[in-house]
Design a protein around this motif. Structure first.
Motif, PDB file in Angstrom:
ATOM      1  N   MET A 174       0.674  -1.101  -0.061  1.00 52.98           N
ATOM      2  CA  MET A 174      -0.150  -0.200  -0.073  1.00 52.98           C
ATOM      3  C   MET A 174       1.005   1.816  -0.004  1.00 52.98           C
ATOM      4  SD  MET A 174      -1.374   0.466   3.588  1.00 52.98           S
ATOM      5  CE  MET A 174      -2.868   0.881   3.485  1.00 52.98           C
ATOM      6  N   GLN A 175       0.331   2.147  -1.019  1.00 53.83           N
ATOM      7  CA  GLN A 175       1.301   3.836  -0.679  1.00 53.83           C
ATOM      8  C   GLN A 175       0.230   4.143   0.090  1.00 53.83           C
ATOM      9  OE1 GLN A 175       1.238   6.018  -4.804  1.00 53.83           O
ATOM     10  NE2 GLN A 175       3.477   6.212  -4.301  1.00 53.83           N
ATOM     11  N   ILE A 176       2.012   5.025   1.285  1.00 53.62           N
ATOM     12  CA  ILE A 176       1.277   5.999   2.049  1.00 53.62           C
ATOM     13  C   ILE A 176       1.694   7.413   1.583  1.00 53.62           C
ATOM     14  CG2 ILE A 176       0.632   4.845   3.444  1.00 53.62           C
ATOM     15  CD1 ILE A 176       2.962   5.191   4.729  1.00 53.62           C
ATOM     16  N   SER A 177       1.622   8.817   2.426  1.00 60.03           N
ATOM     17  CA  SER A 177       1.817  10.142   1.733  1.00 60.03           C
ATOM     18  C   SER A 177       2.404  10.731   3.293  1.00 60.03           C
ATOM     19  CB  SER A 177       1.266  10.850   0.849  1.00 60.03           C
ATOM     20  OG  SER A 177       2.350  11.875   0.972  1.00 60.03           O
ATOM     21  N   VAL A 178       2.780  10.614   3.977  1.00 55.97           N
ATOM     22  CA  VAL A 178       3.644  11.577   5.108  1.00 55.97           C
ATOM     23  C   VAL A 178       4.537  12.607   5.107  1.00 55.97           C
ATOM     24  CG1 VAL A 178       4.008  10.769   7.598  1.00 55.97           C
ATOM     25  CG2 VAL A 178       2.638   9.306   6.731  1.00 55.97           C
ATOM     26  N   MET A 179       3.548  13.605   6.094  1.00 58.37           N
ATOM     27  CA  MET A 179       4.749  14.975   6.316  1.00 58.37           C
ATOM     28  C   MET A 179       5.165  14.525   7.193  1.00 58.37           C
ATOM     29  SD  MET A 179       4.200  17.174   4.125  1.00 58.37           S
ATOM     30  CE  MET A 179       4.656  18.724   4.590  1.00 58.37           C
TER      31      MET A 179
ATOM     32  N   GLU B 205       5.536   6.606   0.312  1.00 62.16           N
ATOM     33  CA  GLU B 205       6.721   5.719  -0.177  1.00 62.16           C
ATOM     34  C   GLU B 205       5.066   4.088  -0.313  1.00 62.16           C
ATOM     35  OE1 GLU B 205       9.191   3.410   3.011  1.00 62.16           O
ATOM     36  OE2 GLU B 205       9.455   5.028   2.425  1.00 62.16           O
ATOM     37  N   GLU B 206       5.599   3.172  -0.297  1.00 69.18           N
ATOM     38  CA  GLU B 206       5.051   2.087  -0.592  1.00 69.18           C
ATOM     39  C   GLU B 206       5.592   1.061   0.522  1.00 69.18           C
ATOM     40  OE1 GLU B 206       2.691  -0.062  -2.335  1.00 69.18           O
ATOM     41  OE2 GLU B 206       2.789   1.424  -3.995  1.00 69.18           O
ATOM     42  N   ILE B 207       4.725   0.640   1.337  1.00 69.07           N
ATOM     43  CA  ILE B 207       4.982   0.045   2.467  1.00 69.07           C
ATOM     44  C   ILE B 207       3.798  -1.433   2.512  1.00 69.07           C
ATOM     45  CG2 ILE B 207       5.475   1.890   4.066  1.00 69.07           C
ATOM     46  CD1 ILE B 207       2.920   1.895   5.635  1.00 69.07           C
TER      47      ILE B 207
ATOM     48  N   ALA C 222      -0.805   6.917   9.079  1.00 66.35           N
ATOM     49  CA  ALA C 222       0.122   7.936   9.586  1.00 66.35           C
ATOM     50  C   ALA C 222      -0.617   8.777   8.116  1.00 66.35           C
ATOM     51  CB  ALA C 222       1.520   8.033   9.446  1.00 66.35           C
ATOM     52  N   ASP C 223      -1.069   7.661   7.243  1.00 67.30           N
ATOM     53  CA  ASP C 223      -1.176   8.317   6.205  1.00 67.30           C
ATOM     54  C   ASP C 223      -1.879   9.704   5.726  1.00 67.30           C
ATOM     55  OD1 ASP C 223      -1.524   8.306   3.170  1.00 67.30           O
ATOM     56  OD2 ASP C 223      -2.911   7.049   2.734  1.00 67.30           O
TER      57      ASP C 223
END
Length: 157
Positions: A1-6, A14-16, A65-66
């Motif tokens: 799955m891909q997430i986007s975090v500040m 990143e793909e996690i 956290a996404d």
């Protein structure tokens, strides 16, 4: 799955794997102040801010956290250095292992309650394990820092 975090003000996409813990995610991105201690949510060493609130990153999946902001001690250097000097002055940093989590929780405390009682300080820091000091040095450092702020020191956010 891909997430986007500040992460500390920088967007990280990143793909996690779905079971990746937030502690591993931030450490994989060079945030080594976040320490692995108990892995049972009892020591406070892995404290990070998730949307400005302290959380134990060993108990949070990175996927949670996404779309959110995560801050570690690396992203709070100015606040941490200012307060950390008061902890050091009281001799409460003996081995230094607990300092990042302790400082993260103290910063959260100052943001929520700029003039806490000793009991409120103890309650707020209760989840932080320190094997060296007995906590009185940290309490004295926090009290000294609060007095410094009252006397016109720089203001925490």
């Amino acid at each position: 799955m891909q997430i986007s975090v500040m992460l500390n003000g920088k967007k990280v996409t990143e793909e996690i794997k779905s079971d990746l813990l937030l502690i591993d995610f931030v450490r994989n991105h060079g945030c080594y102040s976040v320490k692995r201690g108990c892995e049972t949510s009892n020591c406070g060493l892995c404290t990070v801010f998730l949307d400005e609130k302290p959380v134990l990153s060993c108990s949070v999946l990175a996927a949670r956290a996404d779309g959110h902001a995560v801050q570690t001690l690396e992203g709070l250097q100015e606040e941490a250095a200012e307060f950390g000097a008061f902890i050091a002055d009281q001799g409460a940093e003996q081995c230094g292992f607990c300092n990042p989590g302790m400082i993260m929780n103290a910063i959260a405390l100052f943001r929520e309650n700029p003039d806490p009682t000793d009991d409120e300080i103890r309650e707020y820091l209760a989840g932080n394990l320190c094997r060296c000091s007995g906590y009185e040095g940290q309490l004295r450092g926090i009290r000294a820092f609060i007095e410094y702020k009252k006397q016109g020191g720089a203001v925490c956010r």
